[in-house]
Design a protein around this motif. Structure first.
Motif, PDB file in Angstrom:
ATOM      1  N   ASP A 201       0.816  -1.215   0.000  1.00  0.00           N
ATOM      2  CA  ASP A 201       0.000   0.000   0.000  1.00  0.00           C
ATOM      3  C   ASP A 201       0.857   1.275   0.000  1.00  0.00           C
ATOM      4  O   ASP A 201       0.386   2.341   0.380  1.00  0.00           O
ATOM      5  N   ALA A 202       2.119   1.149  -0.445  1.00  0.00           N
ATOM      6  CA  ALA A 202       2.984   2.345  -0.493  1.00  0.00           C
ATOM      7  C   ALA A 202       2.781   3.108  -1.793  1.00  0.00           C
ATOM      8  O   ALA A 202       2.438   2.516  -2.823  1.00  0.00           O
ATOM      9  N   ILE A 203       2.988   4.411  -1.723  1.00  0.00           N
ATOM     10  CA  ILE A 203       2.984   5.231  -2.936  1.00  0.00           C
ATOM     11  C   ILE A 203       4.436   5.384  -3.365  1.00  0.00           C
ATOM     12  O   ILE A 203       5.274   5.866  -2.593  1.00  0.00           O
ATOM     13  N   VAL A 204       4.740   4.903  -4.574  1.00  0.00           N
ATOM     14  CA  VAL A 204       6.127   4.933  -5.049  1.00  0.00           C
ATOM     15  C   VAL A 204       6.365   6.214  -5.850  1.00  0.00           C
ATOM     16  O   VAL A 204       5.623   6.523  -6.779  1.00  0.00           O
ATOM     17  N   LEU A 205       7.374   6.980  -5.446  1.00  0.00           N
ATOM     18  CA  LEU A 205       7.718   8.210  -6.174  1.00  0.00           C
ATOM     19  C   LEU A 205       9.118   8.076  -6.742  1.00  0.00           C
ATOM     20  O   LEU A 205      10.066   7.824  -5.998  1.00  0.00           O
ATOM     21  N   ASP A 206       9.243   8.233  -8.050  1.00  0.00           N
ATOM     22  CA  ASP A 206      10.574   8.216  -8.661  1.00  0.00           C
ATOM     23  C   ASP A 206      11.103   9.646  -8.651  1.00  0.00           C
ATOM     24  O   ASP A 206      10.518  10.537  -9.257  1.00  0.00           O
ATOM     25  N   THR A 207      12.205   9.852  -7.937  1.00  0.00           N
ATOM     26  CA  THR A 207      12.718  11.214  -7.750  1.00  0.00           C
ATOM     27  C   THR A 207      13.886  11.527  -8.687  1.00  0.00           C
ATOM     28  O   THR A 207      14.511  12.582  -8.538  1.00  0.00           O
ATOM     29  N   SER A 208      14.167  10.632  -9.649  1.00  0.00           N
ATOM     30  CA  SER A 208      15.351  10.814 -10.508  1.00  0.00           C
ATOM     31  C   SER A 208      15.406  12.194 -11.147  1.00  0.00           C
ATOM     32  O   SER A 208      16.454  12.807 -11.237  1.00  0.00           O
ATOM     33  N   GLU A 209      14.265  12.662 -11.617  1.00  0.00           N
ATOM     34  CA  GLU A 209      14.237  13.918 -12.368  1.00  0.00           C
ATOM     35  C   GLU A 209      13.749  15.087 -11.519  1.00  0.00           C
ATOM     36  O   GLU A 209      13.399  16.136 -12.055  1.00  0.00           O
ATOM     37  N   LYS A 210      13.661  14.871 -10.217  1.00  0.00           N
ATOM     38  CA  LYS A 210      13.058  15.915  -9.376  1.00  0.00           C
ATOM     39  C   LYS A 210      14.042  16.462  -8.349  1.00  0.00           C
ATOM     40  O   LYS A 210      14.829  15.704  -7.789  1.00  0.00           O
ATOM     41  N   GLY A 211      13.944  17.758  -8.092  1.00  0.00           N
ATOM     42  CA  GLY A 211      14.753  18.360  -7.036  1.00  0.00           C
ATOM     43  C   GLY A 211      14.109  18.074  -5.688  1.00  0.00           C
ATOM     44  O   GLY A 211      12.942  17.677  -5.616  1.00  0.00           O
TER      45      GLY A 211
END
Ligand code: DC
Length: 237
Positions: A201-211
């Protein structure tokens, strides 16, 4: 009924090294006025003391004893969280990449993980806790009101870690760091107890392109939406 150990809401932030978990956890906690748990620092401290005292990973009796008795203290400073042990500041010893590697080795051992469970759960106090690590959402706080799993490509994570360690004055080489991070991830993901894996039930956030500012804004929005939804997040274990 809520008990002492589940009476405050928990935000679980998990993910591999170099995704900005610690920074995001600190910022969200500051924003909410909640406590923080840097679970990686606990594993780093245990591994540091184990190696210092020649306690090898197969010495389960000594490790069980150490995990139960170790007196680690976390001190918030302008530079981040400092780690103290028996009146000594061991931050630089445990925050290095070799400190992470050592932690990953000892973190595979079931008596170490079991021994740290109650210590981590005791940090769940009002008004709330932001906990970061590898198994916050899967094992330590399965009833967290929100579980976020931060991820990023291996090369982005290695660059971030490189800049972070350089800024702290550590002598690091990017290529070596890339290899060490890849090895540590593989070890954390493949272990049999509490492997690094997003909770269902986790929300996965890909931060590769984010500050970091954008990731903070996204996590803050997730938290605020969840809290505003009015559900009772207490006592769901
Ligand atoms: O988050 P960190 O890089 O400080 O963690 C160091 C190591 O500790 C990590 O490679 C694996 C272990 N760890 C763990 O097994 N479970 C946690 N909840 C946190 C860290």
């Amino acid at each position: 009924m809520p008990t002492v150990e589940n009476s405050a809401p928990v935000l679980a932030i998990d993910g591999p090294s170099g995704t900005g978990k610690g920074t995001i956890a600190g910022r969200v906690a500051g924003h909410l006025g909640w406590h923080t748990l840097d679970s990686g620092a606990l594993y780093r401290a245990i591994a540091y003391v184990a190696v210092e005292n020649d306690i090898t990973p197969d010495d389960t009796l000594e490790l069980e004893n150490l995990t139960r008795t170790i007196a680690v203290e976390f001190v918030h400073t302008a530079d981040g969280l400092n780690i103290w042990l028996d009146g000594r500041d061991i931050t630089d010893h445990v925050r290095s990449e070799s400190g992470g590697k050592r932690a990953s080795i000892y973190a595979k051992i079931p008596v170490v993980r079991d021994g740290l469970l109650s210590r981590q759960r005791q940090m769940r106090t009002a008004p709330g806790l932001v906990a970061d690590g590898r198994d916050m959402g899967t094992v330590v706080f399965p009833d967290a009101f929100l579980k976020v799993f931060l991820d990023a490509s291996a090369s982005v994570r290695a660059h971030r870690r490189y800049n972070q360690l350089k800024a702290k004055g550590f002598d690091v080489k990017l290529r070596a760091l890339e290899r060490e991070i890849a090895d540590r991830d593989a070890q954390d993901r493949s272990r049999t107890v509490s492997p690094l894996i997003p909770a269902g039930d986790a929300i996965v956030l890909d931060t590769s392109e984010k500050g970091i500012g954008q990731v903070f804004a996204e996590v803050r929005k997730l938290v605020e939406d969840r809290l505003a939804s009015g559900q009772d997040y207490l006592g769901q274990v």
